[in-house]
Design an enzyme around this catalytic site. Sequence first.
Site, PDB file in Angstrom:
ATOM      1  N   LYS A 116       4.244   6.272   1.519  1.00 27.42           N
ATOM      2  CA  LYS A 116       4.797   5.864   2.817  1.00 27.42           C
ATOM      3  C   LYS A 116       6.052   6.656   3.147  1.00 27.42           C
ATOM      4  O   LYS A 116       6.240   7.078   4.284  1.00 27.42           O
ATOM      5  CB  LYS A 116       5.056   4.354   2.846  1.00 27.42           C
ATOM      6  CG  LYS A 116       3.764   3.577   3.025  1.00 27.42           C
ATOM      7  CD  LYS A 116       3.962   2.082   3.099  1.00 27.42           C
ATOM      8  CE  LYS A 116       2.621   1.384   3.280  1.00 27.42           C
ATOM      9  NZ  LYS A 116       2.646  -0.027   2.928  1.00 27.42           N
ATOM     10  N   LYS A 195      -6.964   8.160   3.459  1.00 24.40           N
ATOM     11  CA  LYS A 195      -7.218   6.714   3.373  1.00 24.40           C
ATOM     12  C   LYS A 195      -6.970   6.046   4.731  1.00 24.40           C
ATOM     13  O   LYS A 195      -5.965   6.306   5.376  1.00 24.40           O
ATOM     14  CB  LYS A 195      -6.283   6.088   2.331  1.00 24.40           C
ATOM     15  CG  LYS A 195      -6.356   4.565   2.274  1.00 24.40           C
ATOM     16  CD  LYS A 195      -5.164   3.975   1.515  1.00 24.40           C
ATOM     17  CE  LYS A 195      -4.380   2.940   2.288  1.00 24.40           C
ATOM     18  NZ  LYS A 195      -4.915   1.601   2.436  1.00 24.40           N
ATOM     19  N   LYS A 198      -3.470   0.964   8.490  1.00 28.59           N
ATOM     20  CA  LYS A 198      -2.834   0.573   9.749  1.00 28.59           C
ATOM     21  C   LYS A 198      -1.603   1.433   9.992  1.00 28.59           C
ATOM     22  O   LYS A 198      -1.290   1.783  11.112  1.00 28.59           O
ATOM     23  CB  LYS A 198      -2.381  -0.889   9.679  1.00 28.59           C
ATOM     24  CG  LYS A 198      -3.494  -1.872   9.556  1.00 28.59           C
ATOM     25  CD  LYS A 198      -2.929  -3.292   9.585  1.00 28.59           C
ATOM     26  CE  LYS A 198      -3.699  -4.214   8.683  1.00 28.59           C
ATOM     27  NZ  LYS A 198      -3.090  -4.385   7.342  1.00 28.59           N
TER      28      LYS A 198
END
Length: 337
Positions: A116, A195, A198
């Site tokens: 992230k 992948k 959201k």
Amino acid sequence: MPRHLSGIQPSGLPHIGNYFGAIAQHVEVSMTADPAAKDALFFIADLHALTSLHERAELEQHVRSIAASYLALGLDAERAVFFRQSDVPEVTELMWLLMTVTGMGLLERAHSYKDKTARGLHANVGLFTYPVLMAADIVIYDADVVPVGHDQIQHVEMTQDMVTHFNTAFGGEFLRRPEWRLSPTPKVPGKDGAKMSKSYGNDIWIFEEGKALKKSVNGIVTDSRPPEEPKDPDGITSYAILELFLDEAERADWRARITKGGVGYGHLKGAIIEKMDARFGEARHVYRELLESEAGMRRLEETLARGASLARPMAQTTLARCFDAVGMGNAARRLRR
Ligand code: ADP
Ligand code: TRP
């Protein structure tokens, strides 16, 4: 059956990666769950979503949307305990106890945090300590099995480490060690081939339909190879997505045709839309009704409130045991709160 537990973040609308990696197996587990044993617990991880979402209205909307999605997709909320994470505040207290037995190095190795931040997501301390909250989620209900997608394996392994550290530090079997369980399709690719997530903007919402669905599916990556060119099905993102919906015979058929040549990306995308309509068509109506009628909204609220009233006493019992273990005892006093 062993106790199953899993959570999903309301950080956006649930996508087909969530469905094939997690939700489908949660729905299946709920159907054979024993309500007396409370052996299936599923929750909406709203506290986790706060690590990436700071829009009040959006968060509220996503929580309702995830709840409606689960019910529309067939979760048996009479058999399983279905609730909102933040309705059980004890979980953040247990998180603190776990943080004190968790090494920095363990969290620094977390793939999800590294991925992230590599994608430019602003890292707050919550994002860094997120696996500890997830561990608290799991152990506070004495879960045995955690059905998740591939990306969550490491988090369950970290939970196992925290259980060992806690039990060793305080000298007893206070916390139960969970195992992860994958679905047959634990790694669903997104429209860009990475992948599906959201937070990566590469997802296909489960209940998308009509023009919007067409637009979304059209966004799946392709290259300039013409339909007649023979191709390796394993290198094609739109085929990987289509394959999620295929039975064995259909799979063999599509694979043979792609390998021989004559299948274009348009064919594959058209087939994905057909399959999504067939799989989710009915659930779309239920989903909309739950969110658009007053009775539906009431049902969502009542379902989650009932779930919380079942989950919370379980959490309080574990927390009391853990406070006792660390030397801040008087379990009875804590249980009376
Ligand atoms: P997201 O990454 O989209 O925010 P979550 O982290 O809320 O999704 O994941 C909820 C559940 O869905 C988890 O069990 C996770 O492993 C599963 N999941 C998420 N993305 C995928 C994917 N692309 N393929 C398979 N399972 C997935
Ligand atoms: N971290 C999980 C995810 O992003 C969601 C989650 C929170 C979870 N707590 C959990 C999953 C406990 C399983 C068990 O997908």
